[in-house]
Design an enzyme around this catalytic site. Structure first.
Site, PDB file in Angstrom:
ATOM      1  N   CYS A   6     -19.325  11.974   6.375  1.00  0.00           N
ATOM      2  CA  CYS A   6     -19.102  13.255   5.687  1.00  0.00           C
ATOM      3  C   CYS A   6     -19.741  13.296   4.302  1.00  0.00           C
ATOM      4  CB  CYS A   6     -17.604  13.523   5.554  1.00  0.00           C
ATOM      5  SG  CYS A   6     -16.700  13.211   7.062  1.00  0.00           S
ATOM      6  N   ALA A  41     -13.188  14.189  11.163  1.00  0.00           N
ATOM      7  CA  ALA A  41     -12.956  12.848  10.626  1.00  0.00           C
ATOM      8  C   ALA A  41     -11.488  12.413  10.675  1.00  0.00           C
ATOM      9  CB  ALA A  41     -13.462  12.793   9.188  1.00  0.00           C
ATOM     10  N   ASN A  81      -9.972   9.290  12.959  1.00  0.00           N
ATOM     11  CA  ASN A  81      -9.275   8.131  12.373  1.00  0.00           C
ATOM     12  C   ASN A  81      -7.896   7.950  12.989  1.00  0.00           C
ATOM     13  OD1 ASN A  81     -10.649   6.658  10.056  1.00  0.00           O
ATOM     14  ND2 ASN A  81     -11.122   8.773   9.562  1.00  0.00           N
TER      15      ASN A  81
END
Ligand SMILES: Cc1cc2nc3c(=O)[nH]c(=O)nc-3n(C[C@H](O)[C@H](O)[C@H](O)COP(=O)(O)OP(=O)(O)OC[C@H]3O[C@@H](n4cnc5c(N)ncnc54)[C@H](O)[C@@H]3O)c2cc1C
Length: 438
Positions: free
Chosen positions: A42, A290, A294
Site C-alpha cells: 500500500c 490489506a 492480514n
C-alpha cells in the site's frame, strides 16, 4: 507438524507468525516467489511519487525477524508450481519437493492488463519488485499515462501529479471513479480533472514504443507519453488451487470457510487469493484488501496451530487519499442492496467538515445507504478535505455492528471544532434517515 505456506505477503506472514506463536513446535516454511516477504504494498504509490527514496522503508521487518527470532523457515525466489493433494506435497520451480501436514495458499492477486495489451510496454504495479523496477522509470518520465480509474489509478494519478508529473488518465467510464456516486464525488472529480488530463468514455486500442517514447492509441485519439501504467484491476492467484482440484468461488477466488479451510481439509487459503464473508450481505464475497488479508492470515495460522479462530467477515472498507481529499466507501451501495433483497434508501449530506469558523473548514460529502424497513445501515461514502477518514471509519464500524440510523443518531461521538461541526454531517444524515424511514 509441517506447515507449508505459499506466498510471504500479508496473509502468509501473518499466518506463519501466528502459527508459531500458538504452537512453537510446528515447523513453518514459507515459500515466496519474490525476493521479499512482509512489506507494505500500500505504500508503493508514495514511494513512486518520491515521498521517500529508500524502498526498505516498505519492509515491515528485516528477514531475520522471521528466520531468527520467530524461527520461521523462509525460502525466497522460489515459486510453488504444483500441489499434489494425494501425497500432501508441493513442488517448486527449483525442483524441490516439500511435504505438508497443513498447507496455506496465500498467493495474493495479479494485476490484469487492459484487454488486448501484453508485453512490457504497459507496466503494472503489484509487488515491491515491480515498484523498485519502476521507480527509475517514473523518475525520468515527465508525461505519464495511467489506464484505469479505480482506487489504485486515482491514487497513483494524484500522487504522481503532486510530484510534478503530467498525468493523462484513460477511463472507459462516462464518469470517473465509479465506486463513488456522482453527488458525493462532484467536487473531488472537478478538482481531479483540473489537475489531471482525463480521457473519459475511452478504450485503449494499442500502445507502441518508438524513439524512447510511447504512442498511445485510444478510441478518442492518440497521444505520446514517457511511461504508461495500467491499473485496470486485479484477479486472484488461484490457478495452483484450481489445478489441484480445489473449489473456487466469487471472482475465481479460492473458496474458504470461516476458518480459512478450502474444499481440501488439509489446505487453507487466505488473503487476496481467497473468498471471504461479506458481513452486510452475509454471503460469499471477494475483498482484496490489506486488513482483511492480514486477519484471514492470522485466523488460518491460529487454526493450524490448534487455537480455533473464526473470521467474522469484512465489509470492504476502502480509504484513499486523492490530492487533498480523504475519500472512502464501505459496505454496499443502493443497487447492490436491492440485489440482496434490502429496501435501500440513500441520504446525501453536504455540510461543513469542521466548525464553520474554524480554519480549513471545507465541504464534507457524506452518503449513507440504509435499509428503509429496519433502519439498518448498509453502506457509506465519504469525501472531504478534512476529517473524512474518521467519518468513514465511524460509519464502517456502525455498519459492521449492524446498527440503525437511530442508533447512529444517538451515538455519543466526541466533538471539538477542528474535527467537525457540532451537528456533524454523519449525525445530520442519521437524523434525516430516522425521519424518512418507511
Ligand atoms: C500498489 C498497491 C496499493 C495498495 N493499497 C492498499 C490500501 O491502501 N489499502 C488496502 O486495504 N489495500 C491496499 N492494497 C492491497 C493490499 O496490499 C493487499 O490486499 C494485500 O497485500 C494482500 O495480501 P496477500 O498476502 O493476500 O497478498 P500479497 O501481499 O500480494 O502476497 C502474495 C505473495 O505470494 C507470492 N506468490 C504468488 N504466487 C506464488 C507461488 N506460486 N509460489 C510462491 N509464492 C507465490 C507473491 O510473490 C506475493 O509475495 C494495495 C495493493 C497494491 C499493489
Amino acid at each position: 507438524m509441517d506447515f507449508i505456506i505459499i506466498g510471504g505477503g500479508a496473509a502468509g506472514m501473518a499466518a506463519a507468525s501466528k502459527a508459531k506463536r500458538v504452537n512453537p513446535l510446528i515447523d513453518v516454511t514459507v515459500i515466496e516467489a519474490g525476493p521479499f516477504v512482509s512489506y507494505a504494498e500500500c505504500g508503493m504509490p508514495y514511494y513512486l511519487g518520491g515521498m521517500f527514496e529508500d524502498y526498505s522503508k516498505l519492509l515491515h521487518y528485516p528477514l531475520t525477524e522471521f528466520t531468527e527470532k520467530r524461527k520461521i523457515k523462509v525460502i525466497l525466489n522460489e515459486s510453488v508450481t504444483e500441489i499434489d493433494t494425494s501425497r500432501q506435497q508441493v513442488k517448486t520451480s527449483g525442483k524441490k519437493v516439500f511435504s505438508y501436514d497443513y498447507l496455506l495458499i496465500s498467493t495474493g492477486a495479479s494485476a490484469v492488463k487492459p484487454k488486448g495489451i501484453s508485453g512490457s510496454d504497459v507496466q503494472t504495479i503489484r509487488s515491491l519488485a515491480d515498484g523498485i523496477a519502476l521507480k527509475p522509470e517514473v523518475e525520468k518520465s515527465k508525461r505519464i499515462t495511467i489506464i484505469g480509474d479505480g482506487v489504485l489509478g486515482m491514487e497513483l494519478a494524484s500522487t504522481l501529479a503532486e510530484s510534478k508529473k503530467e498525468i493523462t488518465m484513460i477511463s472507459h467510464h462516462k464518469t470517473l471513479f465509479k465506486r463513488l456516486d456522482e453527488d458525493v464525488g462532484q467536487e473531488l472529480l472537478k478538482e481531479f480533472e483540473s489537475k489531471v488530463k482525463v480521457e473519459k468514455n475511452s478504450e485503449l486500442i494499442s500502445v507502441s514504443r518508438s524513439d524512447g517514447e510511447f504512442k498511445v492509441e485510444t478510441t478518442m485519439g492518440q497521444h505520446t507519453a514517457d511511461l504508461v501504467l495500467s491499473a485496470t484491476g486485479i484477479k486472484p492467484n488461484s490457478q495452483l488451487a484450481f489445478d489441484a482440484g480445489l473449489s473456487l468461488g466469487k471472482n475465481g477466488a479460492i473458496k474458504v470457510d470461516n476458518q480459512m479451510f478450502t474444499s481440501d481439509s488439509k489446505i487453507l487459503a487466505a488473503g487476496d487469493c481467497a473468498t471471504s464473508l461479506n458481513k452486510v450481505t452475509n454471503s460469499e464475497d471477494w475483498m482484496p484488501l490489506a486488513q482483511i488479508s492480514n486477519k484471514m492470515g492470522r485466523v488460518a495460522g491460529s487454526n493450524v496451530g490448534g487455537e480455533r479462530m473464526t473470521f467474522k467477515g469484512g465489509i470492504g472498507t476502502t480509504l484513499v487519499k486523492i490530492f487533498d481529499y480523504e475519500v472512502g466507501f464501505t459496505g454496499i451501495d443502493s443497487p447492490t442492496s436491492t440485489k440482496y433483497g434490502f429496501a435501500p434508501k440513500d441520504i446525501f449530506v453536504k455540510a461543513g467538515s469542521k466548525a464553520a469558523y474554524y480554519e480549513g473548514n471545507s465541504n464534507a460529502y457524506v452518503k449513507i445507504t440504509y435499509d428503509s424497513h429496519s433502519g439498518r445501515l448498509l453502506g457509506a461514502q465519504v469525501v472531504s478535505k478534512s476529517n473524512g477518514a474518521w467519518r468513514l471509519n465511524t460509519l464502517a464500524e456502525a455498519i459492521y455492528a449492524g446498527i440503525t440510523m437511530e442508533d447512529l443518531f444517538y451515538s455519543d461521538l466526541g466533538y471539538s471544532p477542528p474535527f467537525g461541526p457540532v451537528w456533524d454531517p454523519i449525525i445530520i444524515a442519521a437524523s434525516l434517515g430516522m425521519k424518512t424511514r418507511a
